[in-house]
Design a protein around this motif. Structure first.
Motif, PDB file in Angstrom:
ATOM      1  N   GLU A 446      11.461  -8.505   3.895  1.00 52.44           N
ATOM      2  CA  GLU A 446      10.713  -7.348   4.055  1.00 52.44           C
ATOM      3  C   GLU A 446      11.522  -6.652   2.831  1.00 52.44           C
ATOM      4  O   GLU A 446      11.032  -5.707   1.656  1.00 52.44           O
ATOM      5  N   GLN A 450      10.642  -5.574  -0.815  1.00 56.89           N
ATOM      6  CA  GLN A 450      10.334  -4.025  -1.407  1.00 56.89           C
ATOM      7  C   GLN A 450      11.090  -3.885  -2.633  1.00 56.89           C
ATOM      8  O   GLN A 450      11.052  -3.577  -3.799  1.00 56.89           O
ATOM      9  N   ALA A 453      10.100  -5.111  -5.460  1.00 57.31           N
ATOM     10  CA  ALA A 453       8.688  -4.088  -6.427  1.00 57.31           C
ATOM     11  C   ALA A 453       8.677  -2.926  -6.692  1.00 57.31           C
ATOM     12  O   ALA A 453       8.400  -2.750  -7.487  1.00 57.31           O
ATOM     13  N   ILE A 454      10.010  -2.408  -6.278  1.00 55.62           N
ATOM     14  CA  ILE A 454      10.466  -1.157  -7.314  1.00 55.62           C
ATOM     15  C   ILE A 454      11.230  -1.299  -8.708  1.00 55.62           C
ATOM     16  O   ILE A 454      10.565  -1.024  -9.143  1.00 55.62           O
ATOM     17  N   VAL A 457       8.326  -2.804 -11.468  1.00 59.88           N
ATOM     18  CA  VAL A 457       7.151  -1.830 -11.727  1.00 59.88           C
ATOM     19  C   VAL A 457       8.109  -0.828 -12.427  1.00 59.88           C
ATOM     20  O   VAL A 457       7.610  -0.382 -13.354  1.00 59.88           O
ATOM     21  N   GLY A 471       5.400  -6.308  -9.386  1.00 60.17           N
ATOM     22  CA  GLY A 471       5.408  -5.275  -8.627  1.00 60.17           C
ATOM     23  C   GLY A 471       4.312  -5.077  -7.606  1.00 60.17           C
ATOM     24  O   GLY A 471       4.439  -4.378  -6.586  1.00 60.17           O
ATOM     25  N   VAL A 472       3.120  -5.168  -8.145  1.00 60.84           N
ATOM     26  CA  VAL A 472       1.922  -4.373  -6.915  1.00 60.84           C
ATOM     27  C   VAL A 472       2.314  -6.064  -5.851  1.00 60.84           C
ATOM     28  O   VAL A 472       1.280  -5.288  -4.611  1.00 60.84           O
ATOM     29  N   LEU A 474       4.031  -7.763  -4.812  1.00 64.33           N
ATOM     30  CA  LEU A 474       5.219  -7.720  -4.431  1.00 64.33           C
ATOM     31  C   LEU A 474       5.586  -7.202  -2.842  1.00 64.33           C
ATOM     32  O   LEU A 474       6.078  -6.710  -2.052  1.00 64.33           O
ATOM     33  N   TRP A 475       5.151  -6.029  -3.687  1.00 65.37           N
ATOM     34  CA  TRP A 475       4.825  -4.834  -2.864  1.00 65.37           C
ATOM     35  C   TRP A 475       4.038  -4.985  -1.170  1.00 65.37           C
ATOM     36  O   TRP A 475       4.008  -4.760  -0.317  1.00 65.37           O
ATOM     37  N   SER A 478       5.694  -7.640   1.139  1.00 65.03           N
ATOM     38  CA  SER A 478       6.494  -6.867   1.198  1.00 65.03           C
ATOM     39  C   SER A 478       5.363  -5.971   2.628  1.00 65.03           C
ATOM     40  O   SER A 478       6.147  -6.350   4.106  1.00 65.03           O
ATOM     41  N   ARG A 479       4.585  -5.503   2.453  1.00 66.76           N
ATOM     42  CA  ARG A 479       3.567  -4.905   3.705  1.00 66.76           C
ATOM     43  C   ARG A 479       3.275  -6.112   4.675  1.00 66.76           C
ATOM     44  O   ARG A 479       3.005  -6.336   6.098  1.00 66.76           O
TER      45      ARG A 479
END
Length: 500
Positions: A446, A450, A453-454, A457, A471-472, A474-475, A478-479
């Motif tokens: 997780e 994150q 993803a950051i 982006v 990136g979206v 990947l986020w 992570s959720r």
């Protein structure tokens, strides 16, 4: 009226189920269906001593003495499973509770065996489970540094004592309490009796030694008592409904005919029609399940595989921890589908175990609360034969309830909120190295998602490329991982109404 006059003079038994006890040596037909006093109160089946028929004062006295002798079952002389040996960390002490007695389990690096002590330092009663294992292989209390040797529990060092004053350290009062322990079939066992090593041994399961069968041990704490746990495991007919689409199907449930064939202070034997069952007091219950070969085969090779029955066993051990709290050990040895056993990751198997436990956990907790209030039960079929056999054994031979430590309040604790009751982390995960390793891996995944993803982006914002889309995704991943962790390692509400 003379049947139960000696110890339960105001109890009347309704609808005795004679078929269940037809082979018993006791003359009292027992039902455990509904017990009421003459004043209308319900009698608790776990706290009634059952005696044979008496017709005179002398016979009553003789029956009472005979009952005392026949019902003698010493809970403290039995062997209890402490832990699965391969799941114990040899570097730290472990806290365990059995029958309300607080214990500490630790590894003796010198003798190469596990030690079981009372979880208290004789000095100021600090828990030794919060201590450490010293460089010399002895256990050290973390409060004042007293050190205790394995095997004898003798105090090997008192930092506050004068160097030449050996009388303080050698006093019997300076010793930690040691309990006999041994390893057998992958389980660490202990006994509260000092002479246990020369007495009976722990239960032995021959099928676990059979090379034709594959198996592994699993364990979990559950928020309901010993009686509720063992009755649940003795009741196969709840599986199609309570574990619908996990271990059975409610639409395929049908009539059953269970029998208890032999009953005495050493437990009972019975049959489900598909195999034999054995209850070995106070904690072991083994059920054999035979799956007959298919009538049609597709090839000669398949024909060879289907020449004999497929056999699986359910091996359960139920440990009384505290009123309203118990611990289950289980293994399902089988002689088929062996590749699934070898290739299924243990952490994935544990997730399924927790899902099965959760699917009837809340039901059993509420049932136990109602039984303590002596609410009415109606048990008209042989599907509950093994449950009734256990209740009878508990009443006749074991004092009606587990032999908890004297300081333990026998009353059930108040019922917590459902989310707290079904907290997987508290009930199982934090004590299971397999699940803890998997949980750490998922949390690391997780965190990695994150960060990725950051980073993507940020790169996309500079270069204005398609990396932003990645990136979206990947986020979102992570959720999803965070949701997976919460649902599988913390709380999963099993709603039977929504499982079609």
């Amino acid at each position: 009226m003379a049947i139960l006059e000696v110890l339960a003079p105001d109890i009347t038994w309704q609808r005795p189920w004679k078929s269940l006890w037809a082979t018993s040596n006791h003359s009292v037909p027992l039902a455990f269906l509904r017990r009421t006093t003459r004043k209308g109160r319900v009698a608790n089946p776990r706290h009634i001593a059952i005696v044979t028929r008496a017709t005179s004062s002398r016979e009553k006295e003789e029956a009472l003495e005979q009952t005392k002798r026949s019902t003698w079952f010493d809970w403290n002389s039995e062997w209890y499973p402490v832990a699965i040996e391969q799941e114990l960390d040899k570097g730290v002490p472990h806290a365990v509770t059995i029958l309300g007695n607080e214990l500490v389990v630790w590894w003796d690096s010198n003798g190469k065996n596990w030690q079981v002590f009372s979880d208290k330092c004789p000095h100021r009663l600090a828990p030794l489970s919060e201590g450490r294992i010293g460089e010399n292989g002895h256990i050290q209390c973390s409060y004042h540094g007293w050190i205790f040797a394995p095997g004898t529990g003798s105090c090997s060092r008192i930092p506050q004592a004068q160097p030449g004053d050996l009388s303080v350290r050698l006093s019997p009062r300076a010793c930690a309490t040691v309990y006999p322990s041994m390893e057998q079939q992958g389980i660490l066992w202990m006994n509260f009796s000092a002479s246990a090593s020369s007495q009976i041994k722990p239960p032995f399961f021959p099928v676990l030694e059979d090379a034709d069968f594959v198996h592994y041990w699993a364990t979990s704490d559950v928020p309901y008592g010993y009686e509720a746990l063992i009755e649940n495991l003795m009741d196969p007919t709840h599986v199609p409904f309570a574990h619908h689409k996990l271990q059975g199907n409610r639409n395929k449930a049908g009539p059953v005919s269970y029998t208890v064939n032999k009953f005495d202070r050493h437990g009972f034997k019975g049959s489900t029609g598909r195999g034999d069952v054995v209850f070995m007091p106070p904690l072991s219950f083994v059920m054999e399940i035979r799956i007959p070969p298919k009538q049609k085969v597709l090839s000669k090779l398949w024909s060879k595989l289907e020449e004999s029955d497929k056999i699986t066993y359910t091996v359960f051990m139920c440990v009384p921890v505290l009123p309203g709290r118990s611990k289950a050990f289980w293994s399902f040895p089988r002689n088929f589908a062996k590749s699934i056993h070898f290739y299924t990751p243990r952490w994935l198997a544990h997730l399924r175990h927790m899902l099965v436990l959760d699917s009837d956990l809340y039901l059993l907790h509420i049932m136990e609360q109602k039984q303590e209030r002596n609410e009415r039960e109606y048990i008209p079929t042989s599907a509950d034969a093994f449950v009734l056999g256990f209740r009878r054994w508990l009443s006749v031979y074991a004092g009606g309830a587990p032999g908890y430590a004297p300081h333990i309040d026998r009353k059930l604790p108040s019922s917590p909120p459902k989310q707290q009751l079904m907290d997987r982390y508290e009930n199982h995960v934090k004590r299971c190295p397999t699940c803890m390793a998997a949980l750490r891996s998922f949390k690391l995944a997780e965190l990695g998602l994150q960060i990725a993803a950051i980073a993507t982006v940020a790169v996309a914002s500079i270069r204005r490329s398609w990396w932003g889309i990645l990136g979206v995704f990947l986020w979102i991943a992570s959720r999803y991982t965070a949701r997976f962790i919460r649902k599988n390692y913390h709380f999963h509400d099993y709603n039977h109404a929504l499982v079609k």
